[in-house]
Enzyme design. Sequence first.
Site, PDB file in Angstrom:
ATOM      1  N   ARG A  45       0.833  -1.210   0.000  1.00 35.75           N
ATOM      2  CA  ARG A  45       0.000   0.000   0.000  1.00 35.75           C
ATOM      3  C   ARG A  45       0.865   1.256   0.000  1.00 35.75           C
ATOM      4  NH1 ARG A  45      -5.194  -0.634   0.017  1.00 35.75           N
ATOM      5  NH2 ARG A  45      -5.949  -2.762   0.374  1.00 35.75           N
ATOM      6  N   ASP A  46       0.436   2.245  -0.795  1.00 38.17           N
ATOM      7  CA  ASP A  46       1.145   3.529  -0.826  1.00 38.17           C
ATOM      8  C   ASP A  46       1.022   4.202   0.541  1.00 38.17           C
ATOM      9  OD1 ASP A  46       2.029   5.563  -3.392  1.00 38.17           O
ATOM     10  OD2 ASP A  46       1.651   6.496  -1.434  1.00 38.17           O
ATOM     11  N   ILE A  47       2.117   4.827   0.970  1.00 35.27           N
ATOM     12  CA  ILE A  47       2.139   5.465   2.291  1.00 35.27           C
ATOM     13  C   ILE A  47       1.256   6.719   2.321  1.00 35.27           C
ATOM     14  CG2 ILE A  47       4.100   7.039   1.960  1.00 35.27           C
ATOM     15  CD1 ILE A  47       5.205   5.967   4.645  1.00 35.27           C
ATOM     16  N   ASN A  58       5.003   6.480 -13.601  1.00 40.03           N
ATOM     17  CA  ASN A  58       5.722   7.711 -13.888  1.00 40.03           C
ATOM     18  C   ASN A  58       7.175   7.384 -14.190  1.00 40.03           C
ATOM     19  OD1 ASN A  58       3.506   9.484 -13.304  1.00 40.03           O
ATOM     20  ND2 ASN A  58       3.830   9.063 -11.137  1.00 40.03           N
ATOM     21  N   GLU A  97       9.113  10.115  -8.326  1.00 39.00           N
ATOM     22  CA  GLU A  97       9.810  10.404  -7.060  1.00 39.00           C
ATOM     23  C   GLU A  97      10.785   9.304  -6.692  1.00 39.00           C
ATOM     24  OE1 GLU A  97       7.077  11.068  -3.862  1.00 39.00           O
ATOM     25  OE2 GLU A  97       5.896  12.494  -5.049  1.00 39.00           O
ATOM     26  N   VAL A  98      10.392   8.065  -6.927  1.00 38.37           N
ATOM     27  CA  VAL A  98      11.212   6.929  -6.480  1.00 38.37           C
ATOM     28  C   VAL A  98      11.784   6.229  -7.717  1.00 38.37           C
ATOM     29  CG1 VAL A  98      11.260   4.773  -5.188  1.00 38.37           C
ATOM     30  CG2 VAL A  98       9.747   6.644  -4.446  1.00 38.37           C
ATOM     31  N   HIS A 108       7.783   1.198 -10.748  1.00 38.98           N
ATOM     32  CA  HIS A 108       6.573   0.779 -10.039  1.00 38.98           C
ATOM     33  C   HIS A 108       5.355   1.235 -10.815  1.00 38.98           C
ATOM     34  CE1 HIS A 108       7.794   4.774  -8.607  1.00 38.98           C
ATOM     35  NE2 HIS A 108       6.508   5.061  -8.464  1.00 38.98           N
TER      36      HIS A 108
HETATM   37  P1  5GP Z   1       6.153   8.190  -8.050  1.00 30.69           P
HETATM   38  O1  5GP Z   1       5.973   9.672  -7.905  1.00 30.69           O
HETATM   39  O2  5GP Z   1       7.617   7.827  -8.020  1.00 30.69           O
HETATM   40  O3  5GP Z   1       5.401   7.615  -9.199  1.00 30.69           O
HETATM   41  O4  5GP Z   1       5.459   7.539  -6.787  1.00 30.69           O
HETATM   42  C1  5GP Z   1       6.125   7.228  -5.596  1.00 30.69           C
HETATM   43  C2  5GP Z   1       5.074   6.807  -4.582  1.00 30.69           C
HETATM   44  O5  5GP Z   1       5.745   6.183  -3.507  1.00 30.69           O
HETATM   45  C3  5GP Z   1       4.274   7.972  -4.002  1.00 30.69           C
HETATM   46  O6  5GP Z   1       2.889   7.759  -4.255  1.00 30.69           O
HETATM   47  C4  5GP Z   1       4.607   7.945  -2.500  1.00 30.69           C
HETATM   48  O7  5GP Z   1       3.497   8.236  -1.678  1.00 30.69           O
HETATM   49  C5  5GP Z   1       5.077   6.513  -2.308  1.00 30.69           C
HETATM   50  N1  5GP Z   1       6.048   6.323  -1.233  1.00 30.69           N
HETATM   51  C6  5GP Z   1       7.153   7.092  -0.993  1.00 30.69           C
HETATM   52  N2  5GP Z   1       7.834   6.604   0.074  1.00 30.69           N
HETATM   53  C7  5GP Z   1       7.141   5.517   0.495  1.00 30.69           C
HETATM   54  C8  5GP Z   1       7.350   4.578   1.559  1.00 30.69           C
HETATM   55  O8  5GP Z   1       8.308   4.654   2.328  1.00 30.69           O
HETATM   56  N3  5GP Z   1       6.422   3.582   1.700  1.00 30.69           N
HETATM   57  C9  5GP Z   1       5.350   3.462   0.850  1.00 30.69           C
HETATM   58  N4  5GP Z   1       4.511   2.452   1.079  1.00 30.69           N
HETATM   59  N5  5GP Z   1       5.124   4.329  -0.151  1.00 30.69           N
HETATM   60  C10 5GP Z   1       6.016   5.345  -0.334  1.00 30.69           C
END
Ligand code: 5GP
Length: 127
Positions: free
Chosen positions: A34-36, A97, A105-106, A110
Site C-alpha cells: 500500500r502507498d504510504i 511515472n 519520485e522513487v 513501479h
Molecule cells: P512516483 O511519484 O515515483 O510515481 O510515486 C512514488 C510513490 O511512492 C508515491 O505515491 C509515494 O506516496 C510513495 N512512497 C514514498 N515513500 C514511500 C514509503 O516509504 N512507503 C510506501 N509504502 N510508499 C512510499
Amino acid sequence: MAYMYDDQNIFAKILRGEIPNNTVLETEHTLAFRDIAPQAPEHILVIPKGPYVTYDHFAGTASEAEIVDFARASAKISNDLGVAPGAGGNGFRVITNAGEDAIQEVPHFHIHILAGRPLGGILPAEG
Ligand code: 5GP
C-alpha cells in the site's frame, strides 16, 4: 538504454526489509504494497524485485519470467481487491511515472493501482 540503478532508493530499502511496508501480495519476482500517502481508497504500488528504474527499463530488459510474473501479479491484485470490472468492481487505473516530466519520485520502477472512487480525467490541466 542507459540507466543507473540507485540501490539506496526507498523501494530498494523496502525490498531488503530495511523499512516496513504493508504488503498486499508477494511473488517470486514481484512485491505489492500500500502507498504510504494514498490518493484513492485503494492505492497499491507494484514493483519488480529486480533493479529497474523505469517502465521502459523493465519492459525492455527484464526476463520474460519477471515480466509475466509482474503482469499476472498486477492483474491478481485488481481482481482480489474486487475493483476489476470483470470481478464486478467499479474499475481502476494503472499509472507509472518515468523521469522528470512525469515527476517520478522513487527511481525504482513501479505501477500505481488506484481505485475506490471516480478518478477524473487522465491528466491534470497543463502546468
Ligand atoms: P512516483 O511519484 O515515483 O510515481 O510515486 C512514488 C510513490 O511512492 C508515491 O505515491 C509515494 O506516496 C510513495 N512512497 C514514498 N515513500 C514511500 C514509503 O516509504 N512507503 C510506501 N509504502 N510508499 C512510499
